[in-house]
Motif scaffolding. Sequence first.
Motif, short mmCIF file in Angstrom:
data_model
loop_
_atom_site.label_atom_id
_atom_site.label_comp_id
_atom_site.label_asym_id
_atom_site.label_seq_id
_atom_site.Cartn_x
_atom_site.Cartn_y
_atom_site.Cartn_z
N GLN A 95 0.84 -1.20 0.00
CA GLN A 95 0.00 0.00 0.00
C GLN A 95 0.88 1.25 0.00
OE1 GLN A 95 -3.39 -0.09 -0.16
NE2 GLN A 95 -3.22 -2.32 -0.32
N LEU A 96 0.38 2.30 -0.63
CA LEU A 96 1.12 3.56 -0.62
C LEU A 96 1.07 4.19 0.77
CD1 LEU A 96 0.09 5.31 -3.96
CD2 LEU A 96 2.37 4.53 -3.31
N PRO A 97 2.19 4.67 1.28
CA PRO A 97 2.20 5.35 2.58
C PRO A 97 1.44 6.68 2.50
CG PRO A 97 4.41 4.66 1.93
CD PRO A 97 3.54 4.51 0.73
N THR A 98 1.35 7.36 3.61
CA THR A 98 0.69 8.65 3.66
C THR A 98 1.51 9.70 2.91
OG1 THR A 98 1.83 9.27 5.70
CG2 THR A 98 -0.27 8.09 5.92
N PRO A 99 0.88 10.81 2.51
CA PRO A 99 1.63 11.87 1.83
C PRO A 99 2.82 12.37 2.64
CG PRO A 99 -0.71 12.23 1.56
CD PRO A 99 -0.57 11.08 2.52
N THR A 100 2.67 12.45 3.95
CA THR A 100 3.78 12.92 4.78
C THR A 100 4.96 11.97 4.70
OG1 THR A 100 2.24 13.98 6.31
CG2 THR A 100 4.45 13.52 7.13
N CYS A 101 4.69 10.68 4.79
CA CYS A 101 5.77 9.69 4.72
C CYS A 101 6.45 9.70 3.34
CB CYS A 101 5.23 8.29 5.02
SG CYS A 101 4.70 8.04 6.73
N HIS A 130 2.38 6.43 -12.14
CA HIS A 130 1.62 5.31 -12.70
C HIS A 130 0.28 5.17 -12.00
CE1 HIS A 130 0.50 1.01 -13.04
NE2 HIS A 130 0.95 1.15 -14.28
N ASP A 131 0.27 5.42 -10.68
CA ASP A 131 -0.96 5.30 -9.89
C ASP A 131 -1.77 6.59 -9.85
OD1 ASP A 131 -0.23 2.71 -9.40
OD2 ASP A 131 0.58 3.10 -7.39
N ARG A 132 -1.32 7.62 -10.58
CA ARG A 132 -1.98 8.93 -10.57
C ARG A 132 -2.10 9.49 -9.15
NH1 ARG A 132 -4.29 10.31 -15.35
NH2 ARG A 132 -4.41 8.68 -16.94
N GLN A 133 -1.00 9.38 -8.41
CA GLN A 133 -1.00 9.84 -7.02
C GLN A 133 0.12 10.85 -6.75
OE1 GLN A 133 -3.23 8.86 -4.52
NE2 GLN A 133 -4.33 7.97 -6.25
N LEU A 134 0.58 11.54 -7.79
CA LEU A 134 1.68 12.47 -7.60
C LEU A 134 1.32 13.64 -6.69
CD1 LEU A 134 3.31 12.61 -11.14
CD2 LEU A 134 4.39 11.90 -9.02
N HIS A 135 0.04 13.90 -6.52
CA HIS A 135 -0.36 14.98 -5.63
C HIS A 135 0.01 14.68 -4.18
CE1 HIS A 135 -3.72 12.09 -5.83
NE2 HIS A 135 -3.88 12.37 -4.53
N ARG A 136 0.43 13.46 -3.87
CA ARG A 136 0.82 13.11 -2.50
C ARG A 136 2.15 13.76 -2.10
NH1 ARG A 136 -1.04 8.23 0.07
NH2 ARG A 136 -2.97 7.48 -0.86
N LEU A 137 2.96 14.16 -3.08
CA LEU A 137 4.27 14.76 -2.77
C LEU A 137 4.14 16.27 -2.66
CD1 LEU A 137 6.65 12.75 -5.12
CD2 LEU A 137 6.27 12.42 -2.67
N ASP A 138 4.83 16.85 -1.68
CA ASP A 138 4.78 18.31 -1.54
C ASP A 138 5.91 18.95 -2.33
OD1 ASP A 138 7.11 17.98 -0.07
OD2 ASP A 138 6.12 18.15 1.87
N ALA A 139 5.87 20.28 -2.41
CA ALA A 139 6.84 21.02 -3.22
C ALA A 139 8.25 20.91 -2.67
CB ALA A 139 6.43 22.49 -3.29
N ASN A 140 8.37 20.74 -1.35
CA ASN A 140 9.70 20.63 -0.74
C ASN A 140 10.43 19.40 -1.26
OD1 ASN A 140 11.83 21.25 1.12
ND2 ASN A 140 11.05 19.60 2.42
N SER A 141 9.75 18.26 -1.27
CA SER A 141 10.38 17.02 -1.72
C SER A 141 10.72 17.07 -3.20
CB SER A 141 9.47 15.83 -1.43
OG SER A 141 8.21 15.98 -2.06
N LEU A 142 9.83 17.64 -4.00
CA LEU A 142 10.10 17.75 -5.43
C LEU A 142 11.26 18.70 -5.70
CD1 LEU A 142 6.42 17.94 -6.73
CD2 LEU A 142 7.98 16.00 -6.93
N GLY A 143 11.33 19.80 -4.94
CA GLY A 143 12.43 20.74 -5.10
C GLY A 143 13.76 20.12 -4.75
#
Length: 745
Positions: A95-101, A130-143
Motif C-alpha cells: 500500500q502507498l504510505p501517507t503523503p507525509t511519509c 503510474h498510480d496517478r497519485q503524484l499529488h501526494r508529494l509536496d513542493a519541498n520534496s520535489l524541489g
Amino acid sequence: MNAPLYCSSSCSSSLISNPYPLTFHWSPPPPSSSATTSTTVTSKPLRLHRAYTCQANPTTADLSLTTAHNDQRLLFLLRQRKTEEAWTLYTQSTQLPTPTCLSRLVSQLSYQNTPLSLSRAQSILTRLRHDRQLHRLDANSLGLLAVSATKSGQLLYAVSLINSMLRSGYLPHVKAWSAVVSRLASSPDDGPTQALKLFKSITRRVLRFSDVAMVTDSRPDTAAFNNVLNACANMGDRKMFLELFEEMSEFGAEPDILTYNVLIKLCARCDRKDLLVFVLERAIEKGIPLCMTTLHSLVAAYVGFGDLETAENMVQAMREERRDLCKILREANMEDYSEDKEDAIEDEDENNVFNKLLPNWVDASNTEPPLLPKAYPPDSRIYTTLMKGYMMQGRVSDTVRMLEAMRRQDDNASHPDQVTYTTVISALVKVGSMDRARQVLAEMTRVGVPANRITYNILLKGYCQQLQIDKAKELLKEMADDAEIEPDVVSYNTLIDGCIQVDDSAGALVFFNEMRAKGIAPTKVSYTTLMKAFALSGQPKLANQVFDEMIKDPRVKVDLIAWNMLVEGYCKLGLVEEAKKIIQRMKESGFYPNVATYGSLANAISLARKPGEALLLWKEVKERCMAQKEGDNSNSDSPIPSTLKPDENLLDSLADICVRAAFFQKALEIVACMEEYGIPPNKTKYKKIYVEMHSRMFTSKHASQARQDRRRERKRAAEAFKFWLGLPNSYYGSEWRLEPTYGGE
C-alpha cells in the motif's frame, strides 16, 4: 513556504512529464548531512498547506490496522533519519504510505545525493505517476529532488521536474529552481537561453501575488539573479543583462560582489576591455567588499584579451601590495579607453546600456580612481591564470619559470597547487613535449600535490593527438590502479576520438561499451564521436544505430552536429538518396541543413556522378543565400532558418560538378556567388577541366539544324564561361550577357 497555487487531480498526474530512471556517473556525496544545507534547500521545513484525503479503501479491518501500523513505523524511521530502513519498509509494503511519509522519504533520499538514493527517489515518482497519485508529494520534496538531479548531472530531468511543478501550480523554493538556473547558465548549446526562460517563467508567477508573504520563499534572491545574469553574460546579451539588473530592486535583491564579477564577464564578452577597471571602481564606490575572485576575474579577462602586459602589471602591483590598482589599470589601457569610447558613441544602444550599468564610466575623466580598501597579495589562482596566458601564446618557458617562482614564494597561498601543475602539463602537452609533461606529473607526486582527473585527461589527450594510443591505454590503467582515480566521460571521449584518428572504429566501440558498462552516462560528444568513427570508416548503418540510441537517451539532446555526422556517413559512400532521406528527417525534426550538411551532400553528388542533383542542391542553396541578402526574417515563428552563408568547400564542389557536366550557366552563377562572398574561384582548376573535357564541344559540322538550335543556349553559356576563364571565345572585344537573344547569335 510552498502552498500550491493551483493544483487539481486532472493535472497532478502530469507533474512529472518525463520520468526516466537512468544510470549515471555521479560525484561522491557530501561528507556529512549537516554540511550541505546551504547548497540545497533551507533547513526550514517546507510544507504544503493542503488537507490530503486518504485514498485507501481496505477490504478488512486487519488490512487497515496493518497499513496504519506501517505508516507509523515508517514515519518513526524517517524522523530518526534511518533512511535505509525506511526504504526497505517502503518496498515491502503493498500500500502507498501517507503523503507525509512519501514526501519525507523522497526528501531524505534526494538529500543523500548518491546514485542509488537518487534512483530510488525517482522510482517513487514513477510509481506515483503510474498510480496517478503524484499529488501526494509536496513542493519541498520535489524541489530537493530537482537539486539532487542537477548536482548529479541529470539536468534535463531537473528542468523537466521544475517545469512540471510550475504547470501543476507549485512554486518551488528559490534554492531549488535557482540551482537549476545556475547549471543551465553554464551549459552549452541553448543552456543560457533556457536558464533565462525558466527564470522569467517563475518570476511572472511570483509577481501575480499581491501578498508577498505567500510566495516569500520562491521569490528570486541575489544569488538567483546572479545565476541568470551569468546566463546573459555567457550569451553576451547586454540589454537583457541591464533589464534583469534593474529588476533586482523590485524583488529587494541587492547586487553583491558576485554580481559585479559577472559584469566583468559581460564586458569581456562584449569586447569592452576599456570598461573592466570601471567595474572594479563601481564596486569600491558602492562599498561592496571585494574578494579575490574579483581580482582573479580581472586578470582572466585581460588574459582573454591577450593583453598579458596589463595582466603582468596588475599581478606585480598586487605583489607590491599597492592599493592604487585602479589607477594602474586606467593608465595601462588609456589608449584603448579613448578608442573604445569613440566606438561606443557610434553604437548608441551599447552606450546606453553601459552608461546605466557603470555610471562612473561616463565621468571617469573628471574623477580620480579610488583606492582598494586594502592590499590583496596574489594567490596561486592569480599566478595560475597568468600562466594560462603564457600557455595560450605558446610561451612554454615563461610558464615553467612562473612555476619555479611560485615554489620560492614565502606565502603558502602562492605555492603551486593542482591547477598550477595541470596548467604547466597542459602547456607542455600543447607543444607535444609528453616526456616533460610526465616529469611534471611525477614531481606532483614527489611534492605531495595529488594529480586530479583533469590532469590525467590532458595527458590522455596529448597521447591521442600524437597517435600513441597504446601509451594512452597504459595511462588509463595507471590512472585507475595507481592514482585511484576513476576515468570519467571526458576520459573515454578522448580515447574514442584517439581511436578515430588511427582508423580504429572497433577500438572506439570497445571504449564506448566499457564506459557504459561502468555506469558512466554517454554525453552528446560520446555519441557523435562514435558516429564519426563509423561514418569515416564507411559504416553508415552502424552510425545510424548509434544515432537511434542517442535519440532514445533522454539525458542528451540531439543537435545539428549529430544529424550532420549521420548525413556524412552516407555521403562518404556516395549514397545520395539515403543522405537526402536523412536530411528530410532533419527538417521534419525541426532542424535545417547548414553549410556542413550541404557540403557533405555536394561531395556525395560528385562521388555518385549525379549532376542533376547538383542543380537541385544549388537551387536550394541559392534560395537560402537570397533570403539572407533580402533580410527575409519575417517569419520568426518558423523553425527553419532563412539565411545561409556558403563557404568555399560547398561552392567549389558545386562549381566543379557543374563544369564537368557542362552546366556552364549554373557554373557562372556559382562563381559569381563565390566572388560576392569574397571566395576566390580556382580558375586554374576549372580551366584545366574545360580544356580536358569540353575543348571540342559544338564543333561537329554534320549535326542537324534542329540539334544545333537546341545547343544554341548551351553554346552561349559555354562561350561566356570561356570568357570568364580567359580562354579564346566569341566575346572578346564585345559585351556579353547570359540572357537568351532573339533573332540569332
